[in-house]
Design an enzyme around this catalytic site. Structure first.
Site, PDB file in Angstrom:
ATOM      1  N   LYS A 189      38.701  49.697  44.693  1.00  0.00           N
ATOM      2  CA  LYS A 189      39.099  48.707  45.854  1.00  0.00           C
ATOM      3  C   LYS A 189      39.886  47.799  44.883  1.00  0.00           C
ATOM      4  O   LYS A 189      39.476  46.506  44.531  1.00  0.00           O
ATOM      5  CB  LYS A 189      38.038  47.854  46.565  1.00  0.00           C
ATOM      6  N   GLU A 264      33.415  39.829  36.416  1.00  0.00           N
ATOM      7  CA  GLU A 264      34.330  38.942  35.225  1.00  0.00           C
ATOM      8  C   GLU A 264      34.762  38.126  36.355  1.00  0.00           C
ATOM      9  O   GLU A 264      35.718  38.077  37.270  1.00  0.00           O
ATOM     10  CB  GLU A 264      35.294  40.220  34.908  1.00  0.00           C
ATOM     11  N   CYS A 298      42.782  34.750  33.704  1.00  0.00           N
ATOM     12  CA  CYS A 298      41.557  34.055  33.796  1.00  0.00           C
ATOM     13  C   CYS A 298      41.158  33.039  32.450  1.00  0.00           C
ATOM     14  O   CYS A 298      40.709  32.339  32.477  1.00  0.00           O
ATOM     15  CB  CYS A 298      40.596  35.154  33.812  1.00  0.00           C
ATOM     16  N   GLU A 397      39.285  25.930  38.216  1.00  0.00           N
ATOM     17  CA  GLU A 397      40.364  26.802  37.771  1.00  0.00           C
ATOM     18  C   GLU A 397      41.463  26.441  38.856  1.00  0.00           C
ATOM     19  O   GLU A 397      41.349  26.648  40.201  1.00  0.00           O
ATOM     20  CB  GLU A 397      39.945  28.195  38.115  1.00  0.00           C
TER      21      GLU A 397
END
Ligand SMILES: NC(=O)c1ccc[n+]([C@@H]2O[C@H](COP(=O)([O-])OP(=O)(O)OC[C@H]3O[C@@H](n4cnc5c(N)ncnc54)[C@H](O)[C@@H]3O)[C@@H](O)[C@H]2O)c1
Ligand SMILES: C[N+](C)(C)CC=O
Length: 509
Positions: A189, A264, A298, A397
């Protein structure tokens, strides 16, 4: 492309055309619903892809379940599974230019970055092709010569592999390559924002000889396609790469069926520069660390942490070079920094910059769109100084081309700042003192620490996060272990009655 089965081809004008884009039980399937895929470089529509319904998700899981339970892949000889993974690597390289182009159209990233992604993914398939050859298991000394005790590793089962939009091909490959090496079946997905190269990859897997039902593809929103996979009783494992809040929701939902979960998640990564470092290399790499892919990485080095004595000089040079970065479409060979992925994401980045200003961080460059009337989602490299750990802009972030600068005096302080984050994905330390470099690396609570470097990852080295950056590891031997269950097989070669429950029992020792 190398196969007529591929659902995605690029026409003479460079526009992809798409046929049915869900892949269930070995066939491409159409849906009545569709979703437009947009080009971040100019906001134009690239193509439409099918949107999976709840029924498609159920059918994809059922196909993966049946394929797993019938052993069509897990019982294939390891050498055969390995050969298929090598064929996938060959096909990726054969179509390297086209796949990279599609990734750039979809994500916005520069073509050079997309090519690097295809090469990385190729290496990852080859790495897991080698590990797929397997090991005979570990013999355990049971302390009894009549006992043969062995620990073997078996595939976990049906895996839901859910990916993000920033590295679509790479992140889904880091999951499906070890999953297939382990003998699992899967439903993929990808992000609804960037599904195109996953469609291509599924075509390549099919062409390489992965049997029907082993790999299935659903497209669509997290709420329908993603959540349906996570809650399914027939899925044994979810491996997810994406944002913290989604990761939390997945972990909560997966608890009901006690699935294995690998996450993750994001990062807020420190890049620490001591005064004795090679400052030219540190400066140059600090720019790449945060502005590569417009900061949508990331592990981006978004927190630049500088020793007092070099702070002003380093910042001045950094700002000058940040202001010179050429921003433009990923397909333009002159572009060094691409657009952000979407209008929605651009708005998020703009908001974060407003937060930084309101918190008192001082803006030295950037802080605005490339142009007010732009059609794509371009944002300037942005540098904030006078930052501290109590600011949201330092802790949350942004996932954009924004760097915050903090300063330190002592090594102790550098370590404290480097660990002053809820995340723990990656960090860098720059110094010419190797003893200090390794002391600091040893104390940083991050899954990857670079010394006099920032950014590389290797197929054979584990990748993943401490703290809120996630659970589990991708890549390396641990990346394969995620998709395996350990089983202890204990064989008594001289069975005899023990009479545990008899009056004249001979007791089990
Ligand atoms: N640690 C890593 O290696 C790594 C790598 C790349 C990206 N990331 C992180 O990914 C994030 C950016 O990606 P994003 O914005 O696509 O993340 P996201 O969490 O918004 O979406 C990721 C995926 O999850 C799906 N999803 C959303 N809600 C879901 C739900 N309830 N159940 C199941 N699936 C659901 C989405 O459709 C998408 O496919 C950043 O935080 C970045 O740091 C981490
Ligand atoms: C894991 N990595 C660094 C390739 C992509 C992160 O967004």
């Amino acid at each position: 492309m190398s196969s007529a089965d591929h659902q995605l081809a690029v026409g003479a004008d460079g526009t992809p055309t798409v046929a049915g884009t869900l892949f269930i039980d070995g066939s491409w399937v159409r849906s009545t619903g569709s979703r437009a895929v947009l080009n971040p470089a100019d906001g134009s529509r690239i193509c439409d892809v099918d949107e999976a319904t709840d029924d498609h998700v159920k059918a994809a899981v059922a196909a993966a379940r049946t394929a797993f339970d019938e052993g069509v892949w897990s019982s294939a000889p390891p050498s055969e599974r390995s050969a298929v993974l090598h064929r996938v690597a060959d096909l990726l390289q054969a179509d390297r230019a086209l796949i990279a182009r599609i990734e750039t159209l979809d994500t916005g990233k520069t073509l050079r970055e997309s090519e690097i992604d295809v090469d990385d993914v190729t290496a990852v398939f080859r790495y897991y092709a080698a590990l797929a050859l397997g090991e005979p298991g570990r013999l355990v000394d049971a302390g009894d010569p009549a006992v043969v005790s062995r620990v073997v590793h078996e595939p976990v089962g049906v895996c839901a592999l859910i990916g993000p939009w920033n590295y679509p091909l790479l992140q889904i490959s880091w999951k499906i390559a070890p999953a297939l090496a382990a003998g699992c079946t899967a439903v993929l997905k990808p992000s609804e924002v960037t599904p195109l190269t996953t469609i291509v990859l599924v075509g390549l897997l099919h062409e390489a000889g992965v049997p029907a039902g082993v790999v299935n593809l659903v497209l669509g929103s997290g709420a329908v396609a993603g959540a349906g996979l996570v809650s399914s009783e027939d899925v044994d494992l979810v491996s997810f790469t994406g944002g913290l809040e989604t990761g939390r929701a997945i972990m909560r939902s997966a608890a009901d069926t006690v699935k294995k979960v690998a996450l993750e998640l994001g990062g807020k990564n420190p890049n620490i520069v001591f005064a004795d470092a090679d400052l030219e290399a540190a400066l140059d790499t600090a720019l790449t660390a945060v502005f590569l892919h417009a900061g949508q990485v990331c592990s981006a080095g978004t927190r630049l942490i500088l020793q007092d004595s070099i702070h002003d000089e380093f910042v001045a040079a950094f700002v000058k070079r940040a202001g010179r970065i050429r921003i433009g479409p990923g397909l333009d060979p002159d572009s060094e920094m691409p657009p952000l992925v979407s209008a929605q994401h651009l708005a998020k980045v703009e908001n974060h910059v407003r937060v930084g200003l309101a918190e008192g961080a001082r803006l030295l460059t950037g802080g605005s769109r490339l142009a007010e009337n732009q059609s794509g989602y371009y944002y300037r490299p942005t540098v904030f100084v006078d930052c501290s750990g109590d600011m949201r802009i330092v802790q949350e972030e942004t996932f954009g081309p924004i760097v915050t600068v903090e300063r330190f005096t002592t090594e102790e302080e550098a370590v404290r700042l480097g660990n002053d984050t809820r995340y723990g994905l990656a960090g860098g330390v720059w110094t010419s003192d190797r003893a200090r470099a390794h002391r600091v690396a040893g104390r940083l609570r991050h899954g990857t620490v670079w010394i006099n470097e920032f950014g590389p990852y290797l197929p054979q080295a584990e990748w993943g996060g401490f703290k809120l950056s996630g659970t589990g590891r991708e890549l390396g031997p641990s990346g394969l272990a995620e998709y395996q269950e350990a089983k202890h097989v204990y064989e008594n070669t001289a069975p005899a009655a023990q009479h545990w429950f008899s009056g004249d029992a001979k007791r089990i020792p």
